[in-house]
Design a protein around this motif. Structure first.
Motif, PDB file in Angstrom:
ATOM      1  N   UNK A  23     -75.207  55.539  39.772  1.00  0.00           N
ATOM      2  CA  UNK A  23     -76.330  56.469  39.578  1.00  0.00           C
ATOM      3  C   UNK A  23     -76.001  57.517  38.503  1.00  0.00           C
ATOM      4  N   UNK A  24     -74.760  57.961  38.467  1.00  0.00           N
ATOM      5  CA  UNK A  24     -74.369  58.924  37.423  1.00  0.00           C
ATOM      6  C   UNK A  24     -74.437  58.279  36.040  1.00  0.00           C
ATOM      7  N   UNK A  25     -73.976  57.041  35.923  1.00  0.00           N
ATOM      8  CA  UNK A  25     -74.066  56.331  34.645  1.00  0.00           C
ATOM      9  C   UNK A  25     -75.523  56.207  34.209  1.00  0.00           C
ATOM     10  N   UNK A  26     -76.363  55.875  35.164  1.00  0.00           N
ATOM     11  CA  UNK A  26     -77.794  55.753  34.893  1.00  0.00           C
ATOM     12  C   UNK A  26     -78.369  57.097  34.423  1.00  0.00           C
ATOM     13  N   UNK A  27     -77.975  58.186  35.074  1.00  0.00           N
ATOM     14  CA  UNK A  27     -78.467  59.519  34.708  1.00  0.00           C
ATOM     15  C   UNK A  27     -77.965  59.949  33.328  1.00  0.00           C
ATOM     16  N   UNK A  28     -76.685  59.694  33.050  1.00  0.00           N
ATOM     17  CA  UNK A  28     -76.167  60.009  31.709  1.00  0.00           C
ATOM     18  C   UNK A  28     -76.964  59.254  30.641  1.00  0.00           C
ATOM     19  N   UNK A  29     -77.213  57.961  30.888  1.00  0.00           N
ATOM     20  CA  UNK A  29     -77.966  57.148  29.928  1.00  0.00           C
ATOM     21  C   UNK A  29     -79.401  57.654  29.784  1.00  0.00           C
ATOM     22  N   UNK A  30     -80.005  58.059  30.888  1.00  0.00           N
ATOM     23  CA  UNK A  30     -81.379  58.581  30.847  1.00  0.00           C
ATOM     24  C   UNK A  30     -81.469  59.864  30.029  1.00  0.00           C
ATOM     25  N   UNK A  31     -80.340  60.551  29.895  1.00  0.00           N
ATOM     26  CA  UNK A  31     -80.308  61.781  29.094  1.00  0.00           C
ATOM     27  C   UNK A  31     -79.871  61.516  27.654  1.00  0.00           C
ATOM     28  N   UNK A  32     -79.910  60.262  27.240  1.00  0.00           N
ATOM     29  CA  UNK A  32     -79.685  59.919  25.840  1.00  0.00           C
ATOM     30  C   UNK A  32     -78.259  59.562  25.469  1.00  0.00           C
ATOM     31  N   UNK A  33     -77.363  59.456  26.431  1.00  0.00           N
ATOM     32  CA  UNK A  33     -75.972  59.117  26.123  1.00  0.00           C
ATOM     33  C   UNK A  33     -75.754  57.610  26.168  1.00  0.00           C
ATOM     34  N   UNK A  34     -74.813  57.129  25.363  1.00  0.00           N
ATOM     35  CA  UNK A  34     -74.387  55.731  25.412  1.00  0.00           C
ATOM     36  C   UNK A  34     -73.268  55.650  26.445  1.00  0.00           C
ATOM     37  N   UNK A  35     -73.497  54.933  27.527  1.00  0.00           N
ATOM     38  CA  UNK A  35     -72.562  54.914  28.646  1.00  0.00           C
ATOM     39  C   UNK A  35     -72.050  53.497  28.878  1.00  0.00           C
ATOM     40  N   UNK A  36     -70.742  53.398  29.109  1.00  0.00           N
ATOM     41  CA  UNK A  36     -70.140  52.140  29.536  1.00  0.00           C
ATOM     42  C   UNK A  36     -69.340  52.405  30.797  1.00  0.00           C
ATOM     43  N   UNK A  37     -69.634  51.629  31.842  1.00  0.00           N
ATOM     44  CA  UNK A  37     -68.889  51.698  33.093  1.00  0.00           C
ATOM     45  C   UNK A  37     -67.767  50.676  33.027  1.00  0.00           C
ATOM     46  N   UNK A  38     -66.524  51.146  33.143  1.00  0.00           N
ATOM     47  CA  UNK A  38     -65.332  50.289  33.105  1.00  0.00           C
ATOM     48  C   UNK A  38     -64.793  50.171  34.527  1.00  0.00           C
ATOM     49  N   UNK A  39     -64.586  48.939  34.988  1.00  0.00           N
ATOM     50  CA  UNK A  39     -64.134  48.740  36.364  1.00  0.00           C
ATOM     51  C   UNK A  39     -63.292  47.462  36.453  1.00  0.00           C
ATOM     52  N   UNK A  40     -62.507  47.321  37.526  1.00  0.00           N
ATOM     53  CA  UNK A  40     -61.661  46.128  37.676  1.00  0.00           C
ATOM     54  C   UNK A  40     -62.465  44.930  38.174  1.00  0.00           C
ATOM     55  N   UNK A  41     -62.071  43.768  37.733  1.00  0.00           N
ATOM     56  CA  UNK A  41     -62.684  42.525  38.194  1.00  0.00           C
ATOM     57  C   UNK A  41     -61.981  42.128  39.493  1.00  0.00           C
ATOM     58  N   UNK A  42     -62.309  42.830  40.554  1.00  0.00           N
ATOM     59  CA  UNK A  42     -61.643  42.624  41.845  1.00  0.00           C
ATOM     60  C   UNK A  42     -62.260  41.476  42.621  1.00  0.00           C
ATOM     61  N   UNK A  43     -61.470  40.931  43.492  1.00  0.00           N
ATOM     62  CA  UNK A  43     -61.897  39.864  44.389  1.00  0.00           C
ATOM     63  C   UNK A  43     -63.065  40.356  45.235  1.00  0.00           C
ATOM     64  N   UNK A  44     -64.132  39.583  45.259  1.00  0.00           N
ATOM     65  CA  UNK A  44     -65.299  39.964  46.041  1.00  0.00           C
ATOM     66  C   UNK A  44     -65.178  39.339  47.428  1.00  0.00           C
ATOM     67  N   UNK A  45     -64.834  40.152  48.413  1.00  0.00           N
ATOM     68  CA  UNK A  45     -64.621  39.661  49.768  1.00  0.00           C
ATOM     69  C   UNK A  45     -65.922  39.507  50.553  1.00  0.00           C
ATOM     70  N   UNK A  46     -66.994  40.081  50.055  1.00  0.00           N
ATOM     71  CA  UNK A  46     -68.286  39.983  50.720  1.00  0.00           C
ATOM     72  C   UNK A  46     -69.053  38.797  50.127  1.00  0.00           C
ATOM     73  N   UNK A  47     -69.229  37.712  50.895  1.00  0.00           N
ATOM     74  CA  UNK A  47     -69.900  36.536  50.338  1.00  0.00           C
ATOM     75  C   UNK A  47     -71.339  36.807  49.890  1.00  0.00           C
ATOM     76  N   UNK A  48     -71.977  37.813  50.462  1.00  0.00           N
ATOM     77  CA  UNK A  48     -73.346  38.151  50.064  1.00  0.00           C
ATOM     78  C   UNK A  48     -73.403  38.760  48.664  1.00  0.00           C
ATOM     79  N   UNK A  49     -72.259  39.222  48.161  1.00  0.00           N
ATOM     80  CA  UNK A  49     -72.235  39.878  46.851  1.00  0.00           C
ATOM     81  C   UNK A  49     -71.655  39.004  45.746  1.00  0.00           C
ATOM     82  N   UNK A  50     -71.264  37.772  46.073  1.00  0.00           N
ATOM     83  CA  UNK A  50     -70.752  36.863  45.051  1.00  0.00           C
ATOM     84  C   UNK A  50     -71.845  36.576  44.030  1.00  0.00           C
TER      85      UNK A  50
END
Length: 185
Positions: A23-50
């Motif tokens: 939501x913060x990334x979305x808000x920064x972008x809505x205010x005219x900023x170029x935003x990139x969210x950097x995160x780890x490619x972690x194992x998805x243990x929740x089968x509903x989110x694969x």
């Protein structure tokens, strides 16, 4: 302004801090900023989110970029080592923190924003303009020492927190009061 937001969590996730970060990334972008969210490619243990996108699961607009990075996730070996094993988890998080921190040297962002104490320490040590957001009042021995040290460096532009109590604790760790912003949700 180009903002790199660094998160050391599984994405997508049903954890509140992931939703708040997105939501913060979305808000920064809505205010005219170029935003990139950097995160780890972690194992998805929740089968509903694969194979579910951030946008789809968290119902956000595609107004910011995302970039995932290699992560030696020990959850792949859960059946062999049992539940999350402390030393392996520590290794995975330390690897990602160092890797993504060094990777930011080539990112060329105007601002680096994170809620990760150790990621903030690496960014500040690399002399990158950093904002650290914390909701905690205590990190333990090494964490407390690091927050006090990097929070007082010139390129730690701000330490954002939610409460006056956390701000008081940050000051006791050595973070100058003029660097602390209390911004309740």
């Amino acid at each position: 302004m180009r903002i790199a937001f660094l998160l050391n969590s599984r994405v997508p996730s049903n954890n509140a801090h992931v939703l708040q970060t997105v939501r913060m990334c979305e808000a920064f972008a809505a205010n005219g900023h170029e935003v990139t969210l950097h995160y780890p490619n972690r194992y998805q243990s929740n089968p509903d989110l694969l194979d579910v996108s951030i946008e789809e699961y968290l119902d956000v607009n595609e107004t910011f970029e995302t970039q995932s990075y290699v992560y030696p996730d020990m959850n792949y070996f859960r059946e062999f080592v049992g539940r999350e094993c402390g030393p392996q988890l520590l290794f995975s998080r330390a690897f990602f923190t160092l890797y993504v921190g060094l990777r930011m040297l080539w990112e060329d962002a105007d601002l680096y924003y994170t809620r990760g104490c150790y990621i903030a320490w690496i960014l500040v040590a690399l002399d990158l303009p950093t904002v650290f957001e914390t909701h905690r009042t205590e990190y333990g021995g090494l964490g407390n020492w690091l927050v006090g040290r990097f929070g007082s460096r010139r390129n730690c532009l701000s330490v954002v927190t939610l409460t006056d109590r956390t701000a008081t604790n940050l000051q006791s760790l050595g973070v100058p009061s003029d660097r602390i912003q209390v911004l309740p949700d």
